[in-house]
Design a protein around this motif. Structure first.
Motif, PDB file in Angstrom:
ATOM      1  N   ARG A 111       6.830  21.042  36.513  1.00  0.00           N
ATOM      2  CA  ARG A 111       7.068  19.690  36.217  1.00  0.00           C
ATOM      3  C   ARG A 111       7.184  18.742  37.327  1.00  0.00           C
ATOM      4  O   ARG A 111       6.990  17.355  37.079  1.00  0.00           O
ATOM      5  N   SER A 112       7.173  19.216  38.523  1.00  0.00           N
ATOM      6  CA  SER A 112       7.318  18.126  39.692  1.00  0.00           C
ATOM      7  C   SER A 112       6.126  17.464  39.776  1.00  0.00           C
ATOM      8  O   SER A 112       4.981  17.935  40.113  1.00  0.00           O
ATOM      9  N   PRO A 113       6.203  16.164  39.768  1.00  0.00           N
ATOM     10  CA  PRO A 113       5.149  15.113  40.040  1.00  0.00           C
ATOM     11  C   PRO A 113       4.874  15.326  41.636  1.00  0.00           C
ATOM     12  O   PRO A 113       3.805  14.556  42.049  1.00  0.00           O
ATOM     13  N   LEU A 114       5.829  15.533  42.400  1.00  0.00           N
ATOM     14  CA  LEU A 114       5.671  15.638  43.899  1.00  0.00           C
ATOM     15  C   LEU A 114       4.687  16.511  44.547  1.00  0.00           C
ATOM     16  O   LEU A 114       4.243  16.655  45.517  1.00  0.00           O
ATOM     17  N   ILE A 115       4.519  17.646  43.661  1.00  0.00           N
ATOM     18  CA  ILE A 115       3.424  18.718  44.146  1.00  0.00           C
ATOM     19  C   ILE A 115       2.091  18.199  43.711  1.00  0.00           C
ATOM     20  O   ILE A 115       1.974  18.222  42.650  1.00  0.00           O
ATOM     21  N   ARG A 116       1.105  18.522  44.523  1.00  0.00           N
ATOM     22  CA  ARG A 116      -0.215  18.325  44.490  1.00  0.00           C
ATOM     23  C   ARG A 116      -0.564  19.043  43.105  1.00  0.00           C
ATOM     24  O   ARG A 116      -0.541  20.275  43.384  1.00  0.00           O
ATOM     25  N   PRO A 117      -1.405  18.484  42.546  1.00  0.00           N
ATOM     26  CA  PRO A 117      -2.455  19.228  41.602  1.00  0.00           C
ATOM     27  C   PRO A 117      -3.022  20.347  41.911  1.00  0.00           C
ATOM     28  O   PRO A 117      -3.132  21.675  41.309  1.00  0.00           O
ATOM     29  N   LEU A 118      -3.664  20.247  43.167  1.00  0.00           N
ATOM     30  CA  LEU A 118      -4.421  21.468  43.586  1.00  0.00           C
ATOM     31  C   LEU A 118      -3.575  22.574  43.949  1.00  0.00           C
ATOM     32  O   LEU A 118      -4.002  23.750  43.808  1.00  0.00           O
ATOM     33  N   ASP A 119      -2.377  22.164  44.294  1.00  0.00           N
ATOM     34  CA  ASP A 119      -1.217  23.580  44.564  1.00  0.00           C
ATOM     35  C   ASP A 119      -0.881  23.979  43.323  1.00  0.00           C
ATOM     36  O   ASP A 119      -0.611  25.310  43.251  1.00  0.00           O
ATOM     37  N   LYS A 120      -0.887  23.244  42.297  1.00  0.00           N
ATOM     38  CA  LYS A 120      -0.646  23.905  40.885  1.00  0.00           C
ATOM     39  C   LYS A 120      -1.548  24.766  40.543  1.00  0.00           C
ATOM     40  O   LYS A 120      -1.437  25.859  39.925  1.00  0.00           O
ATOM     41  N   VAL A 121      -2.811  24.384  40.555  1.00  0.00           N
ATOM     42  CA  VAL A 121      -4.125  25.017  40.261  1.00  0.00           C
ATOM     43  C   VAL A 121      -4.045  26.240  40.934  1.00  0.00           C
ATOM     44  O   VAL A 121      -4.439  27.322  40.247  1.00  0.00           O
ATOM     45  N   LYS A 122      -3.887  26.343  42.207  1.00  0.00           N
ATOM     46  CA  LYS A 122      -3.987  27.523  43.330  1.00  0.00           C
ATOM     47  C   LYS A 122      -2.865  28.462  42.229  1.00  0.00           C
ATOM     48  O   LYS A 122      -3.311  29.904  42.471  1.00  0.00           O
ATOM     49  N   ALA A 123      -1.819  28.194  42.426  1.00  0.00           N
ATOM     50  CA  ALA A 123      -0.658  28.951  41.676  1.00  0.00           C
ATOM     51  C   ALA A 123      -1.038  29.529  40.407  1.00  0.00           C
ATOM     52  O   ALA A 123      -0.746  30.660  40.106  1.00  0.00           O
ATOM     53  N   LEU A 124      -1.568  28.663  39.453  1.00  0.00           N
ATOM     54  CA  LEU A 124      -1.871  29.196  38.221  1.00  0.00           C
ATOM     55  C   LEU A 124      -3.060  30.187  38.156  1.00  0.00           C
ATOM     56  O   LEU A 124      -3.312  31.142  37.325  1.00  0.00           O
ATOM     57  N   GLU A 125      -3.920  29.732  39.174  1.00  0.00           N
ATOM     58  CA  GLU A 125      -5.066  31.037  39.217  1.00  0.00           C
ATOM     59  C   GLU A 125      -4.347  32.274  39.408  1.00  0.00           C
ATOM     60  O   GLU A 125      -4.921  33.336  38.951  1.00  0.00           O
ATOM     61  N   LYS A 126      -3.327  32.285  40.391  1.00  0.00           N
ATOM     62  CA  LYS A 126      -2.725  33.626  40.789  1.00  0.00           C
ATOM     63  C   LYS A 126      -2.187  34.080  39.479  1.00  0.00           C
ATOM     64  O   LYS A 126      -2.342  35.243  39.217  1.00  0.00           O
ATOM     65  N   LEU A 146      -4.813  21.410  32.804  1.00  0.00           N
ATOM     66  CA  LEU A 146      -3.369  20.591  32.848  1.00  0.00           C
ATOM     67  C   LEU A 146      -2.809  20.092  34.143  1.00  0.00           C
ATOM     68  O   LEU A 146      -2.506  19.243  34.537  1.00  0.00           O
ATOM     69  N   ALA A 147      -3.147  21.467  34.837  1.00  0.00           N
ATOM     70  CA  ALA A 147      -2.514  21.215  36.365  1.00  0.00           C
ATOM     71  C   ALA A 147      -3.259  20.310  37.072  1.00  0.00           C
ATOM     72  O   ALA A 147      -2.679  19.301  37.781  1.00  0.00           O
ATOM     73  N   ARG A 148      -4.841  20.161  36.981  1.00  0.00           N
ATOM     74  CA  ARG A 148      -5.347  19.181  37.629  1.00  0.00           C
ATOM     75  C   ARG A 148      -5.018  17.685  37.249  1.00  0.00           C
ATOM     76  O   ARG A 148      -5.103  16.768  37.930  1.00  0.00           O
ATOM     77  N   LYS A 149      -4.618  17.491  35.866  1.00  0.00           N
ATOM     78  CA  LYS A 149      -4.251  16.025  35.351  1.00  0.00           C
ATOM     79  C   LYS A 149      -2.708  15.825  35.406  1.00  0.00           C
ATOM     80  O   LYS A 149      -2.198  14.984  35.041  1.00  0.00           O
TER      81      LYS A 149
END
Length: 182
Positions: free
Chosen positions: A49-64, A82-85
């Motif tokens: 939920r954090s807007p402070l974490i970069r979308p790219l970091d969320k994408v990597k975490a979701l890929e794992k 969703l992560a990218r946006k």
């Protein structure tokens, strides 16, 4: 829901995509698993939920995460979108909207039954049959004890309310007596 219109749009798009691939139920099942994973750990929930974490970091975490689960490709792509946006914060709302869309497609409606005491399996089955007959749909009911009810039960399904509580019976008797007294 934080943004029900947006969540419903995303849910409809995902449902249409899953329907094309005939994997609506598999997608929904995995959505529930992922929601539980998001909600089970406060750190994961904050990360998502954090807007402070970069979308790219969320994408990597979701890929794992999706690599470790048996996630349909359409859902994986959807989560990464969703992560990218930066819209993962509304994922649980999307799951709720998807469930409604799926229920509608299967002719199912959900509801809640409140009763003064715990209802036995026979009573629950009878209530489900009556409500199903009244709504013309298959029903999935959640049962809750409500100590505020003196007796009987109240079933709320969609826009219908079936009130067979002792309180409503007493209220109707009172109204009849009041009318007949005048």
């Amino acid at each position: 829901m934080k943004n029900p219109i947006l969540a419903t749009r995303y849910a409809r798009a995902l449902h249409a995509l899953a329907k094309e691939k005939n994997e609506q139920d598999a997608v929904f099942s995995q959505m529930r698993v992922i929601t539980q994973a998001f909600e089970a750990d406060a750190e994961i929930s904050d990360f998502v939920r954090s807007p402070l974490i970069r979308p790219l970091d969320k994408v990597k975490a979701l890929e794992k995460l999706t690599a470790s689960l048996n996630v349909p490709e359409s859902l994986k792509s959807f989560l990464l979108l969703l992560a990218r946006k930066n819209r993962l914060g509304i994922f649980t709302d999307i799951v709720t909207a998807y469930e409604s869309i799926s229920d509608e497609a299967h002719g199912v409606t959900r509801g809640t039954v409140r009763s003064a005491t715990v209802l036995g399996p026979e009573d629950r089955q009878r209530i489900e049959e009556l409500v199903s007959k009244a709504t013309g749909k298959q029903v999935i009911l959640t049962y809750k004890e409500d100590p505020a009810l003196l007796g009987g039960l109240v079933a709320e399904v969609g826009s219908f309310t079936f009130d067979d509580s002792l309180t409503s019976h007493l209220k109707r008797i009172n109204e009849q007596l009041t009318r007949s007294a005048h």
